[in-house]
Design a protein around this motif. Sequence first.
Motif, PDB file in Angstrom:
ATOM      1  N   ASP A  48       1.030  -1.176   0.002  1.00 57.32           N
ATOM      2  CA  ASP A  48       0.036  -0.041   0.022  1.00 57.32           C
ATOM      3  C   ASP A  48       0.544   1.342   0.051  1.00 57.32           C
ATOM      4  O   ASP A  48       0.503   2.336  -0.732  1.00 57.32           O
ATOM      5  CB  ASP A  48      -0.933  -0.034   1.196  1.00 57.32           C
ATOM      6  N   ASN A  51       2.508   1.617  -3.478  1.00 56.82           N
ATOM      7  CA  ASN A  51       1.606   2.089  -4.557  1.00 56.82           C
ATOM      8  C   ASN A  51       0.465   2.717  -3.987  1.00 56.82           C
ATOM      9  O   ASN A  51      -0.672   2.159  -3.734  1.00 56.82           O
ATOM     10  CB  ASN A  51       1.023   0.879  -5.405  1.00 56.82           C
ATOM     11  N   SER A  53      -2.841   5.151  -3.182  1.00 61.80           N
ATOM     12  CA  SER A  53      -3.869   5.395  -3.879  1.00 61.80           C
ATOM     13  C   SER A  53      -4.036   6.985  -4.170  1.00 61.80           C
ATOM     14  O   SER A  53      -3.943   7.603  -3.092  1.00 61.80           O
ATOM     15  CB  SER A  53      -5.045   4.808  -3.472  1.00 61.80           C
ATOM     16  N   ASP A  56      -7.178   8.458  -2.105  1.00 64.38           N
ATOM     17  CA  ASP A  56      -7.347   8.041  -0.847  1.00 64.38           C
ATOM     18  C   ASP A  56      -6.435   9.017   0.104  1.00 64.38           C
ATOM     19  O   ASP A  56      -5.146   8.855   0.309  1.00 64.38           O
ATOM     20  CB  ASP A  56      -6.887   6.634  -0.512  1.00 64.38           C
ATOM     21  N   GLU A 298     -10.229  -5.408  -5.662  1.00 61.88           N
ATOM     22  CA  GLU A 298      -8.928  -6.087  -5.090  1.00 61.88           C
ATOM     23  C   GLU A 298      -9.137  -7.050  -4.050  1.00 61.88           C
ATOM     24  O   GLU A 298     -10.535  -6.906  -3.425  1.00 61.88           O
ATOM     25  CB  GLU A 298      -8.178  -4.868  -4.768  1.00 61.88           C
TER      26      GLU A 298
END
Length: 731
Positions: A48, A51, A53, A56, A298
Amino acid sequence: MRAGDELLGTVFNKDHRYVIPVFQRPYVWGEESNWLPLWEDLRKAAEDAENPSADDDEPREYFLGALVTQHRTPRPRRVPTSLVIDGQQRMTTFQVFLAAARRVAMEVGAAGAADRFTALVANRVHADGEFPEDRYKVTPLEHDRAAFEWAVRAPGEVLPTPSSSHRLARAAAWFESAVRDWISESPAPAVRLDMLHFAVESRVKVVSIFLEAKDDPQVIFEALNHRGTRLDAADLVKNLLFQTLDRQGDAHLERELDSKHWAVLDADHWRSEVTTGRIKRVKVNVLLAYWLSVVRGEETSVEHLFEDFKRWMKVSGARAADVIREIRVYGDTMDRLQSLPMTSPVAQVLDRLDATNTTTPWPLILFLHATPEIPADQAEAGTLAIDSFLMRRAICRMTTKDYNRFFGALLGELKMSDLSEAGDHLVRGLASQTAESRTWPSDAAFVAGLVNPTLYEAIVRARLRTLLVGLENFLIDSKAEPVTPHRAGSKASSFSIEHVMPQEWEKNWPLPDGATDGDLARRASAVHRLGNLTLATQSLNSILSNQAWSAKRHTLQSHSLARLTTGSILTSPEGVELSQDEWVTTWDEHRIETRTMVLAHHAIDAWPRPASEGDEAVVPSGEDAVVRGVAPLHSTPTGRTRQVHAVSGDLLPLIRAGFIAPDDSLHYRKIRSGDVYTAIVTDAGELKTDLGTYPAPSTALSKLVGYAVNGWTAWYHDRTGQSLDELRARL
């Protein structure tokens, strides 16, 4: 008493010693139930961070359980200390993991990451100081101390090696391997280690409960581990949804949505435990995790189900009433699929998933069958394509590591496609993959895996069982008396895998007088081939045992009804140029190799894949068939007509693994005469010699020298200087 969430980095970054009191258990955590789930959470947290978001603003945080500690009175010149009242297994495992990550960081030259992990593993106390035990963040029980100190040792530190069976020693090795494998997937391992450290410090939390010296730790412990029924994830999801109804102005729907849609999910059927990935979980939680995986695109783990669900509800703006109705649709779909009779091809696919503990395709399969816009034939076509993809890759011994992300990506593409052709779109999506971790093996590659002489030993037993049971079911046709297809999964009958020529063949299956080393090598190579395997009930298997062929043939004729046995062992396979009487006279290497090819072509039909550009379509015949030890094949016993794709050479797996390459040269030198024989590796994994091109190393070399010889051990690869057998052992 104080309680609150606390970053893992905060727990371990300070100079502090957590002492496990004597009334606690020794270290008992293991791989499946503890290390693997913990590592999955840590890995996901790091990925997380790797990568992020774009939409977010609140990065996901991972809660990894509770720690209960009790303050101890400080002592002069000593590191501050607390007793660990609850969570000692978790805290010990954290330290083993962090130390393993530190050692791996030093292995790959990531000194900066290693230093940062050191701050989480070791207090700033010199090893030669007055209190060397204060160096460790955790002080385990005396029973575990030596193994713990070895497990958290610094890079290059030499300590007595504990027993390899000690759980802490095994944990250290397991976490090192897990971290090493994970960073090897990245082109920048050092950066990945930095992300892992960042996640541990900034994304991973525990619930910390701090007791003062006057607090009674037993009261707190019993409150945390009370005997009442705990709320699980499904209860929390339900509570959130029905509270959201009121906030969204749909309170008047509450009774209808509960009685007509959610109530069934509260019944015992959905609250029972099921095994997914070898871990027992409540069935309704599994359903909710699958459904959330579909809508999020996901993977959602059961362990983080409620947290992920709450976040998704917040950012999606979904209507709670619609969510409740759709979850019920997915629940009904899951029930319907799991209740299908075994005559359904989809039921057979799900049985294979169950048998191999494979859960990653379930969200995609549920989407295919729960979406009303997808016709039933398209849903079935997509499901069968997934089954073929999984079977072919398993037999070719290809990695499963990327399946979660891959199936999630396919699902995302499917949602954007014309759903009336969803199955066809999924087939094209699978067939278009070129990455090694995602490719759908061609017919030639599949057959190369199936003819592997060590198939029985190389393939996980559960997967091999699904292959044989799948072939058995495939061979059931309309000409035979009606038979219900067999199961390979948890509801399976007593079928077991039987070697026709037994593994211990020496007593009742002796080689003829004058047999050479080449004959012995061919016998050893034949025993574990696909052509020597069949299915038998447990009772029949025990009778067959190591019987000689004459007795075993009579036993099989009297008791076996398996198509795998009656159709190609007790009966000459269709297309083989031997009469029935000639075929059953004996059971030898030639018949095993012949039957291997017969079953391989059945497998191509049972788990089809669309042809791609460059696939070579030929029917082995003439000299080529003789070289392969296989009689010409004219058709399949089921009467199906199809192209029979060329069988690639035995060296193809070595090419795919990168150990050798097309146009590489091989040589064999006779010890006494010094004569040298050479061969060139072809694109198809065959050996090109002065006398012709051959698919197998032993065949090629035997033709050159004029007598039987084991080519795997005799041929040497010029570029690496290793024998083919040494290279094959690395697969």
